[in-house]
Motif scaffolding. Structure first.
Motif, PDB file in Angstrom:
ATOM      1  N   THR A 201       0.842  -1.194   0.000  1.00 20.52           N
ATOM      2  CA  THR A 201       0.000   0.000   0.000  1.00 20.52           C
ATOM      3  C   THR A 201       0.876   1.243   0.000  1.00 20.52           C
ATOM      4  O   THR A 201       2.017   1.223   0.468  1.00 20.52           O
ATOM      5  CB  THR A 201      -0.933   0.053   1.228  1.00 20.52           C
ATOM      6  OG1 THR A 201      -0.146   0.130   2.414  1.00 20.52           O
ATOM      7  CG2 THR A 201      -1.845  -1.155   1.291  1.00 20.52           C
TER       8      THR A 201
ATOM      9  N   PHE B 257       0.505  12.362  -8.303  1.00 20.55           N
ATOM     10  CA  PHE B 257       0.106  11.204  -9.099  1.00 20.55           C
ATOM     11  C   PHE B 257      -0.394  11.632 -10.470  1.00 20.55           C
ATOM     12  O   PHE B 257       0.005  11.082 -11.496  1.00 20.55           O
ATOM     13  CB  PHE B 257      -0.972  10.407  -8.358  1.00 20.55           C
ATOM     14  CG  PHE B 257      -1.399   9.163  -9.076  1.00 20.55           C
ATOM     15  CD1 PHE B 257      -0.654   8.003  -8.966  1.00 20.55           C
ATOM     16  CD2 PHE B 257      -2.522   9.152  -9.877  1.00 20.55           C
ATOM     17  CE1 PHE B 257      -1.038   6.839  -9.634  1.00 20.55           C
ATOM     18  CE2 PHE B 257      -2.918   8.004 -10.550  1.00 20.55           C
ATOM     19  CZ  PHE B 257      -2.169   6.851 -10.424  1.00 20.55           C
TER      20      PHE B 257
ATOM     21  N   LYS C 227      -4.986   6.368  -2.087  1.00 23.92           N
ATOM     22  CA  LYS C 227      -4.410   5.149  -1.516  1.00 23.92           C
ATOM     23  C   LYS C 227      -4.305   4.120  -2.630  1.00 23.92           C
ATOM     24  O   LYS C 227      -5.290   3.785  -3.271  1.00 23.92           O
ATOM     25  CB  LYS C 227      -5.259   4.586  -0.385  1.00 23.92           C
ATOM     26  CG  LYS C 227      -4.644   3.313   0.206  1.00 23.92           C
ATOM     27  CD  LYS C 227      -5.372   2.803   1.408  1.00 23.92           C
ATOM     28  CE  LYS C 227      -5.071   3.537   2.654  1.00 23.92           C
ATOM     29  NZ  LYS C 227      -3.719   3.492   3.167  1.00 23.92           N
ATOM     30  N   ILE C 228      -3.096   3.659  -2.861  1.00 24.29           N
ATOM     31  CA  ILE C 228      -2.841   2.644  -3.876  1.00 24.29           C
ATOM     32  C   ILE C 228      -2.639   1.312  -3.155  1.00 24.29           C
ATOM     33  O   ILE C 228      -1.858   1.217  -2.209  1.00 24.29           O
ATOM     34  CB  ILE C 228      -1.609   2.995  -4.729  1.00 24.29           C
ATOM     35  CG1 ILE C 228      -1.851   4.316  -5.454  1.00 24.29           C
ATOM     36  CG2 ILE C 228      -1.293   1.877  -5.712  1.00 24.29           C
ATOM     37  CD1 ILE C 228      -0.652   4.839  -6.203  1.00 24.29           C
TER      38      ILE C 228
END
Length: 83
Positions: A8, A16, A60-61
């Protein structure tokens, strides 16, 4: 398989978008698809995509990484086995 790892990252949306989002490019690619304009989640949209990105500050990736052992990595599969 050795296991699956969850990764994460919390990133700034501005950073981004600057580094990874090219709205013009993805819209051009979408226009080549047979579903263009036929699906509610495909362009063209009735809103400004850039405004949506700019309405957020954080992203949030979440990714999952599959770790294979050496034996699995050295195995070659035929096309039929992969189907």
């Amino acid at each position: 398989m050795k296991g699956i790892e969850k990764l994460t990252a919390d990133v700034n949306v501005d950073e981004f978008v600057e580094n990874y989002v090219d709205i013009e490019r993805f819209e051009a690619l979408c226009q080549e698809c047979d579903n263009y304009g036929k699906n509610w989640n495909c362009p063209p949209f009735d809103f400004d995509v850039e405004n949506v990105w700019n309405s957020y500050s954080k992203l949030k990736i979440i990714a999952f990484k599959m770790n294979f052992d050496d034996e699995e990595l050295s195995t070659n599969f035929s096309d039929s086995e992969l189907e």
